[in-house]
Scaffold this active site. Structure first.
Site, mmCIF file in Angstrom:
data_model
loop_
_atom_site.group_PDB
_atom_site.id
_atom_site.type_symbol
_atom_site.label_atom_id
_atom_site.label_comp_id
_atom_site.label_asym_id
_atom_site.label_seq_id
_atom_site.Cartn_x
_atom_site.Cartn_y
_atom_site.Cartn_z
ATOM 1 N N ASP A 219 -1.378 -5.284 0.876
ATOM 2 C CA ASP A 219 -1.563 -3.682 1.117
ATOM 3 C C ASP A 219 -0.241 -3.283 1.443
ATOM 4 O O ASP A 219 0.925 -3.874 1.860
ATOM 5 C CB ASP A 219 -2.601 -3.602 2.131
ATOM 6 C CG ASP A 219 -2.712 -1.996 2.222
ATOM 7 O OD1 ASP A 219 -2.996 -1.361 1.135
ATOM 8 O OD2 ASP A 219 -2.611 -1.452 3.385
ATOM 9 N N ASP B 142 0.164 1.008 2.345
ATOM 10 C CA ASP B 142 0.120 2.059 3.246
ATOM 11 C C ASP B 142 -0.472 1.633 4.600
ATOM 12 O O ASP B 142 -1.524 1.309 4.745
ATOM 13 C CB ASP B 142 -0.578 3.197 2.712
ATOM 14 C CG ASP B 142 -0.231 3.743 1.320
ATOM 15 O OD1 ASP B 142 0.831 4.235 1.485
ATOM 16 O OD2 ASP B 142 -0.899 3.643 0.319
#
Length: 273
Positions: A16, A18
């Protein structure tokens, strides 16, 4: 080969972005609070932010508006937030341990890496153009973004598709090169900070590292094992992923909590560096 905890050794790491690789989650909060304050509303609490993290923009916008009850449409909300994001996103910085982790895995023999982020192309560019050196470890073919056409519409995190697509980008390369067997989901390690993201990884049948923001961790205090099992919000979603969605079990060891990505324990996952 097995990792010391008797799970398959990791051959692929899927990331991932953010709040996991860069500090953009804090910036999302700043941008959201600017809109809330414009309408005399209180700042965004963690129990709501926890539901927004990791999800595609339209879905998080819908959840936010249901809570905030602002006198504007979702399109108007996104326009306001986008203006703030254009100011803050170009200032993102890597989170602790990230640079070393990515470089180490990039060099590690037999380990493949890919990016799987809910950020769309425009936001990805805003957040990473000034960090090109750090993100160049992810080849273009191994980047799956939130508006990637290969991810079915409406199947963002916590559905597993984005991670399954990321794995397929790696396996397609492996098939072309013909030098090693394809990688199984259980040989993948998903790196996530959000609860929907952890669930997406678990539903893809993958191992997961959960490295949450302290505020999020506090919100789930006492429920950490449920998050790691990927069952905390699973009952809200149907299974329509061709049989790929594999419920986790509490204590099965497939997901572990890490407070930081600094000094990452590679050997615990069967990764030789």
């Amino acid at each position: 080969m097995e990792s010391p905890n008797k799970l398959p050794a990791i051959r692929a790491c899927l990331f991932d972005m953010d709040g996991l690789l860069i500090d953009s989650e804090d910036m999302y909060t700043i941008c959201t609070n600017e809109v809330l304050r414009e309408y005399g509303k209180p700042d965004l609490p963690w129990n709501i932010k926890a539901q927004l993290q990791g999800r595609p923009g339209p879905e998080s916008g819908r959840i936010f508006l249901e809570w905030a009850q602002l006198p504007i449409t979702q399109d108007e909300l996104m326009e306001k937030i986008t203006i703030s994001q254009q100011k803050y996103f170009p200032t993102t910085q890597p989170l602790p341990g990230v640079v070393s982790l990515l470089q180490t895995l990039h060099r590690a023999p037999g380990v493949h890496i890919a990016l799987a982020t809910s950020s769309n192309k425009n936001n990805f560019k805003l957040k990473t153009t000034h960090l090109t050196h750090h993100f160049e470890v992810f080849e273009q073919r191994h980047r799956v973004l939130g508006d990637d056409e290969r991810v079915p519409k409406g199947r963002g995190k916590p559905a597993p598709e984005i991670y399954l697509v990321a794995l397929e980008t790696i396996n397609a390369r492996i098939r072309d090169e013909g030098k090693e067997p394809e990688i199984k989901p259980c040989e993948c390690l998903v790196f996530e900070d959000s609860v929907p993201g952890v669930e997406a990884g678990r539903r893809a049948g993958m191992q997961v590292v959960w490295c949450p923001h302290p505020g999020l961790l506090n919100e789930y205090k006492g429920r950490e094992d449920e998050v790691l099992a990927g069952t905390s919000i699973m009952n809200q979603y149907g299974s329509s992923s061709g049989g790929h969605e594999i419920p986790g079990k509490i204590g099965d060891g497939y997901a572990r909590l890490h407070a930081t990505l600094e000094n990452f324990p590679y050997a615990d996952y069967g990764i030789a560096v």
